[in-house]
Design a protein around this motif. Structure first.
Motif, PDB file in Angstrom:
ATOM      1  N   ARG A  22       0.646  -1.427   0.087  1.00 43.15           N
ATOM      2  CA  ARG A  22      -0.326   0.082   0.090  1.00 43.15           C
ATOM      3  C   ARG A  22       1.185   0.790   0.248  1.00 43.15           C
ATOM      4  N   ALA A  23       1.944   1.175   0.560  1.00 44.51           N
ATOM      5  CA  ALA A  23       2.667   2.364   0.768  1.00 44.51           C
ATOM      6  C   ALA A  23       3.401   2.806  -0.606  1.00 44.51           C
ATOM      7  N   VAL A  24       4.359   1.534  -1.341  1.00 43.27           N
ATOM      8  CA  VAL A  24       4.284   1.681  -1.943  1.00 43.27           C
ATOM      9  C   VAL A  24       3.837   2.296  -2.849  1.00 43.27           C
ATOM     10  N   CYS A  25       2.385   2.087  -3.120  1.00 41.90           N
ATOM     11  CA  CYS A  25       1.638   2.488  -4.387  1.00 41.90           C
ATOM     12  C   CYS A  25       1.698   3.620  -4.153  1.00 41.90           C
ATOM     13  N   GLU A  26       1.223   4.141  -2.375  1.00 41.25           N
ATOM     14  CA  GLU A  26       0.328   5.702  -2.526  1.00 41.25           C
ATOM     15  C   GLU A  26       1.689   6.355  -2.785  1.00 41.25           C
ATOM     16  N   ALA A  27       2.987   5.721  -2.991  1.00 37.52           N
ATOM     17  CA  ALA A  27       3.580   6.812  -3.026  1.00 37.52           C
ATOM     18  C   ALA A  27       4.133   7.220  -4.648  1.00 37.52           C
ATOM     19  N   GLY A  28       2.977   6.232  -5.167  1.00 39.67           N
ATOM     20  CA  GLY A  28       2.923   6.293  -7.065  1.00 39.67           C
ATOM     21  C   GLY A  28       4.309   5.806  -7.938  1.00 39.67           C
ATOM     22  N   ALA A  29       4.545   3.606  -6.699  1.00 35.03           N
ATOM     23  CA  ALA A  29       5.092   3.053  -8.129  1.00 35.03           C
ATOM     24  C   ALA A  29       4.794   2.146  -8.036  1.00 35.03           C
ATOM     25  N   ASP A  30       5.197   0.846  -8.464  1.00 35.19           N
ATOM     26  CA  ASP A  30       4.475  -0.183  -8.935  1.00 35.19           C
ATOM     27  C   ASP A  30       5.470  -1.177  -7.648  1.00 35.19           C
ATOM     28  N   PRO A  31       4.406  -1.769  -6.684  1.00 37.09           N
ATOM     29  CA  PRO A  31       5.422  -2.852  -6.377  1.00 37.09           C
ATOM     30  C   PRO A  31       5.710  -3.756  -6.916  1.00 37.09           C
ATOM     31  N   ASP A  32       7.118  -4.105  -6.957  1.00 33.42           N
ATOM     32  CA  ASP A  32       8.438  -5.134  -7.521  1.00 33.42           C
ATOM     33  C   ASP A  32       8.612  -6.468  -6.953  1.00 33.42           C
ATOM     34  N   PRO A  33       7.738  -7.426  -7.319  1.00 34.38           N
ATOM     35  CA  PRO A  33       8.027  -8.894  -5.920  1.00 34.38           C
ATOM     36  C   PRO A  33       9.398  -9.247  -6.389  1.00 34.38           C
ATOM     37  N   ARG A  34       9.877  -8.948  -6.673  1.00 34.01           N
ATOM     38  CA  ARG A  34      11.298  -8.743  -6.499  1.00 34.01           C
ATOM     39  C   ARG A  34      12.479  -8.689  -5.192  1.00 34.01           C
ATOM     40  N   LEU A  35      10.941  -7.438  -4.675  1.00 35.95           N
ATOM     41  CA  LEU A  35      11.588  -7.202  -3.489  1.00 35.95           C
ATOM     42  C   LEU A  35      11.281  -7.342  -2.394  1.00 35.95           C
ATOM     43  N   VAL A  36       9.946  -8.227  -2.420  1.00 34.88           N
ATOM     44  CA  VAL A  36       9.228  -8.551  -1.203  1.00 34.88           C
ATOM     45  C   VAL A  36      10.089  -9.947  -0.919  1.00 34.88           C
ATOM     46  N   ARG A  37      10.945 -10.435   0.108  1.00 34.13           N
ATOM     47  CA  ARG A  37      11.264 -11.926   0.530  1.00 34.13           C
ATOM     48  C   ARG A  37      10.104 -12.442   1.920  1.00 34.13           C
ATOM     49  N   PHE A  38      10.404 -13.946   1.573  1.00 34.23           N
ATOM     50  CA  PHE A  38       9.445 -14.114   2.658  1.00 34.23           C
ATOM     51  C   PHE A  38      10.776 -14.899   3.000  1.00 34.23           C
ATOM     52  N   ILE A  39      11.054 -14.822   4.174  1.00 34.82           N
ATOM     53  CA  ILE A  39      11.993 -15.983   4.593  1.00 34.82           C
ATOM     54  C   ILE A  39      11.676 -16.345   6.453  1.00 34.82           C
ATOM     55  N   ALA A  40      12.649 -17.731   6.739  1.00 38.60           N
ATOM     56  CA  ALA A  40      12.894 -17.319   8.175  1.00 38.60           C
ATOM     57  C   ALA A  40      13.752 -16.339   9.558  1.00 38.60           C
ATOM     58  N   GLY A  41      12.669 -15.825   9.939  1.00 40.68           N
ATOM     59  CA  GLY A  41      13.156 -14.973  10.389  1.00 40.68           C
ATOM     60  C   GLY A  41      14.041 -14.952  11.746  1.00 40.68           C
ATOM     61  N   ASP A  42      15.491 -14.619  10.871  1.00 45.05           N
ATOM     62  CA  ASP A  42      16.532 -14.423  11.922  1.00 45.05           C
ATOM     63  C   ASP A  42      17.774 -13.562  11.180  1.00 45.05           C
ATOM     64  N   ALA A  43      18.593 -13.378  11.620  1.00 47.19           N
ATOM     65  CA  ALA A  43      19.626 -12.348  11.180  1.00 47.19           C
ATOM     66  C   ALA A  43      20.616 -13.333   9.769  1.00 47.19           C
ATOM     67  N   ASP A  44      20.657 -14.410  10.057  1.00 46.73           N
ATOM     68  CA  ASP A  44      21.270 -15.414   9.409  1.00 46.73           C
ATOM     69  C   ASP A  44      20.600 -15.179   7.857  1.00 46.73           C
ATOM     70  N   ALA A  45      19.596 -15.269   7.966  1.00 43.77           N
ATOM     71  CA  ALA A  45      18.189 -15.252   6.775  1.00 43.77           C
ATOM     72  C   ALA A  45      18.369 -14.436   6.622  1.00 43.77           C
ATOM     73  N   ALA A  46      18.758 -12.952   7.043  1.00 39.12           N
ATOM     74  CA  ALA A  46      18.636 -11.579   6.294  1.00 39.12           C
ATOM     75  C   ALA A  46      19.631 -11.962   5.682  1.00 39.12           C
ATOM     76  N   HIS A  47      20.659 -11.972   6.579  1.00 41.59           N
ATOM     77  CA  HIS A  47      22.056 -11.044   6.158  1.00 41.59           C
ATOM     78  C   HIS A  47      22.345 -12.757   4.569  1.00 41.59           C
ATOM     79  N   ARG A  48      22.204 -13.462   4.813  1.00 39.41           N
ATOM     80  CA  ARG A  48      22.147 -14.610   2.586  1.00 39.41           C
ATOM     81  C   ARG A  48      20.926 -13.739   2.244  1.00 39.41           C
ATOM     82  N   GLU A  49      20.370 -13.803   2.619  1.00 39.43           N
ATOM     83  CA  GLU A  49      18.706 -12.860   1.294  1.00 39.43           C
ATOM     84  C   GLU A  49      19.684 -11.659   0.624  1.00 39.43           C
TER      85      GLU A  49
END
Length: 247
Positions: free
Chosen positions: A118-145
């Motif tokens: 919603r925030a991306v659309c309200e800013a006038g941009a099209d959401p890019d699915p490559r920028l949304v990452r569903f991962i295990a919720g820990d620091a190591d997973a975020a680092h790798r992603e």
């Protein structure tokens, strides 16, 4: 724990690996009455466990968004929380925002993904699915992603992580690629854990008021144990942005 103790109850914590284990534990609790009630935290979008508990008239409160309308719940507005954080990043560091989200089957991660979009659309941009990452919720997973996104040439100007630990993992990956924070890439976490004051730079985060969430969930559960809670009762605890040097 504090609220239960003040009311004369003891509190037990079970950390479960997956939905199958949660289902098994719920079945035993209902069958053997090990406890007077359950607070179920961050449930999956599927309603199986909740339906099982409510069908047996077992007191239960969801800490998060309940996938069953009749369930009792205490939550933040996770759509609004992610929307506010994303909008702040888009204002303070104009450019694409990389969302490091948790597992896709949980209700709070689905809500935060919606708020981001919603925030991306309200800013006038099209959401890019490559920028949304569903991962295990820990620091190591975020680092790798984040390393994977950088190696793949994905362009982003800021990172929104759904936990402060994940934000710390992302910051390390960015530094390893020679990116400065916030000059090259800004960052915001969610939860406003104590560690946010001790990162370098200090981490901006969304304050979810976790103590109040737990206290209200316990009060609502004890009301359910006494038979005083109405069906579908839902309590929303407000959030705020705790802004520091990372964004």
């Amino acid at each position: 724990h504090d609220t239960a103790r003040e009311r004369g109850y003891s509190f037990a914590l079970s950390i479960l690996d997956d939905e199958a284990e949660a289902q098994s534990v719920a079945e035993r609790l209902v069958r053997e009455r090990w406890t007077d009630g359950i607070i179920l935290m961050n449930p999956a979008a599927g309603p199986a466990i909740l339906e099982q508990l409510t069908e047996n008239a077992f007191p239960v409160v969801v800490l998060g968004r309940a996938p069953v309308a009749s369930a009792l719940s205490v939550d933040n507005d996770n759509v609004r929380a992610a929307r506010d954080a994303t909008a702040h990043l888009l204002r303070s560091a104009p450019g694409p925002v990389l969302l490091l989200n948790g597992p896709e089957h949980q209700t709070f991660t689905l809500d935060r993904a919606e708020g981001y979009r919603r925030a991306v659309c309200e800013a006038g941009a099209d959401p890019d699915p490559r920028l949304v990452r569903f991962i295990a919720g820990d620091a190591d997973a975020a680092h790798r992603e984040v390393l994977r996104a950088l190696d793949d040439g994905i362009r982003f100007r800021s990172v929104l992580a759904v936990s402060d630990g994940m934000a710390v993992g992302a910051m390390r990956a960015l530094r390893e690629h020679g990116r400065g924070i916030p000059d090259d890439v800004a960052g915001v976490g969610i939860n406003n854990d104590d560690l946010a004051e001790y990162t370098d730079p200090r981490l901006s985060s969304v304050e979810l008021n976790a103590f109040e969430l737990g206290s209200r969930a316990t009060e609502l559960l004890l009301a359910a144990v006494r038979g005083e809670a109405g069906s579908g009762q839902r309590c929303i605890v407000p959030h705020t942005l705790a802004l520091r040097e990372s964004a």
